[in-house]
Design a protein around this motif. Structure first.
Motif, PDB file in Angstrom:
ATOM      1  N   PHE A  52       0.826  -1.192   0.000  1.00  0.00           N
ATOM      2  CA  PHE A  52       0.000   0.000   0.000  1.00  0.00           C
ATOM      3  C   PHE A  52       0.868   1.253   0.000  1.00  0.00           C
TER       4      PHE A  52
ATOM      5  N   PHE B 257      -4.595   5.673   2.744  1.00  0.00           N
ATOM      6  CA  PHE B 257      -3.991   4.569   2.017  1.00  0.00           C
ATOM      7  C   PHE B 257      -4.610   4.379   0.641  1.00  0.00           C
ATOM      8  N   GLY B 258      -3.772   3.916  -0.294  1.00  0.00           N
ATOM      9  CA  GLY B 258      -4.277   3.474  -1.581  1.00  0.00           C
ATOM     10  C   GLY B 258      -4.979   2.135  -1.438  1.00  0.00           C
ATOM     11  N   GLN B 259      -5.525   1.620  -2.545  1.00  0.00           N
ATOM     12  CA  GLN B 259      -6.289   0.376  -2.517  1.00  0.00           C
ATOM     13  C   GLN B 259      -5.409  -0.858  -2.382  1.00  0.00           C
ATOM     14  N   GLY B 260      -4.125  -0.698  -2.601  1.00  0.00           N
ATOM     15  CA  GLY B 260      -3.212  -1.811  -2.428  1.00  0.00           C
ATOM     16  C   GLY B 260      -2.916  -2.551  -3.720  1.00  0.00           C
TER      17      GLY B 260
ATOM     18  N   TYR C 270      -8.791   2.344  11.596  1.00  0.00           N
ATOM     19  CA  TYR C 270      -9.029   2.027  10.197  1.00  0.00           C
ATOM     20  C   TYR C 270      -9.960   0.831  10.092  1.00  0.00           C
TER      21      TYR C 270
ATOM     22  N   GLN D 180     -10.901  -2.250   7.218  1.00  0.00           N
ATOM     23  CA  GLN D 180     -10.434  -2.847   5.965  1.00  0.00           C
ATOM     24  C   GLN D 180     -11.432  -3.863   5.440  1.00  0.00           C
TER      25      GLN D 180
ATOM     26  N   GLY E  76     -10.968  -1.350   0.740  1.00  0.00           N
ATOM     27  CA  GLY E  76      -9.579  -1.214   1.161  1.00  0.00           C
ATOM     28  C   GLY E  76      -9.475  -0.744   2.606  1.00  0.00           C
ATOM     29  N   LEU E  77      -8.391  -0.016   2.897  1.00  0.00           N
ATOM     30  CA  LEU E  77      -8.137   0.517   4.233  1.00  0.00           C
ATOM     31  C   LEU E  77      -8.718   1.924   4.330  1.00  0.00           C
TER      32      LEU E  77
END
Lengths: 109, 116
Positions: A87, A99-102, B35, B37, B42-43
């Motif tokens: 990420f 954070f990005g989506q990974g 957070y 997930q 996503g996060l």
């Protein structure tokens, strides 16, 4: 607002080099971070770039270009244990970390 | 340091029940983040605190969600009433700008929440 874009998945073979790109849009940019997350685990910190250029930590390097709103994570001498999600994250004013989506990295033998 | 400690590790509950997730940050850290997930989203940053004060809760999805940090060593995230769409892994993380670790978040092991 803030947004980050990175590829959803990457596949590479053991011993190879792989680059995971990240582009971002944010206000009040303070730096770009990278985190690794194995299946079922928690994200762990890999690297951080506040200034343009390359930061190296062992087999992993991270690059930032603030003018292009772009960065990448470079993984060298890939090992099976590097299979994980990666990420990118940006920190903005006040300490907020988004954070990005990974990117799911699969390392094949 | 013991790291960030979250409890419980797993929580299974029925729709409509109240859920409370707990977090103990690393001693001396002045930032605490919650957070969520999921595969789809996503996060997601829900809320974060600085010196026990909520700074940004714009990520809290609805009024059903609330978070508190009564002191530097403890925080809770509460969902009341819970719904199946709340099922996710909830992570707590802490960091410290004062220690030069502002860019490095330390994550807890997470709470896997399943709402049936």
């Amino acid at each position: 607002g803030q947004s980050l874009e990175q590829p959803s998945e990457v596949t590479a073979v053991e011993g190879a080099i792989v680059q995971i790109n990240c582009t971002y849009q944010t206000s009040g940019f303070y730096g770009l971070s990278w985190y690794q997350q194995h299946d079922g685990g928690a994200p762990t910190f890999l690297s951080y770039n506040a200034l343009d250029g390359l930061e190296e930590t062992g087999r992993f390097s991270s690059f930032l270009s603030r003018s292009d709103s772009y960065g990448y994570l470079l993984l060298q001498e890939l090992q099976m244990k590097d299979s994980a999600s990666y990420f990118c994250a940006v920190r903005s004013r006040g300490g907020k970390l988004i954070f990005g989506q990974g990117t799911e990295l699969s390392v094949k033998p | 340091d013991a790291g960030v400690i979250q409890s419980p590790r797993h929580e299974v509950t029925e729709m409509g029940q109240e859920v409370t997730l707990r977090c103990k940050p690393i001693s001396g850290h002045d930032y605490l983040f919650w957070y969520r997930q999921t595969m789809m989203r996503g996060l997601e940053l829900l809320i974060y605190f600085n010196n026990n004060v909520p700074i940004d809760d714009s990520g809290m999805p609805e009024d059903r969600f609330s978070a508190k940090m009564p002191n530097a060593s403890f925080s809770t995230l509460k969902i009341q009433p819970s719904e199946p769409r709340d099922s996710a892994v909830y992570f707590c993380a802490s960091s410290s700008l004062n220690r030069g670790l502002g860019e490095k978040l330390f994550f807890g092991s997470g709470t896997q929440l399943s709402v049936l």
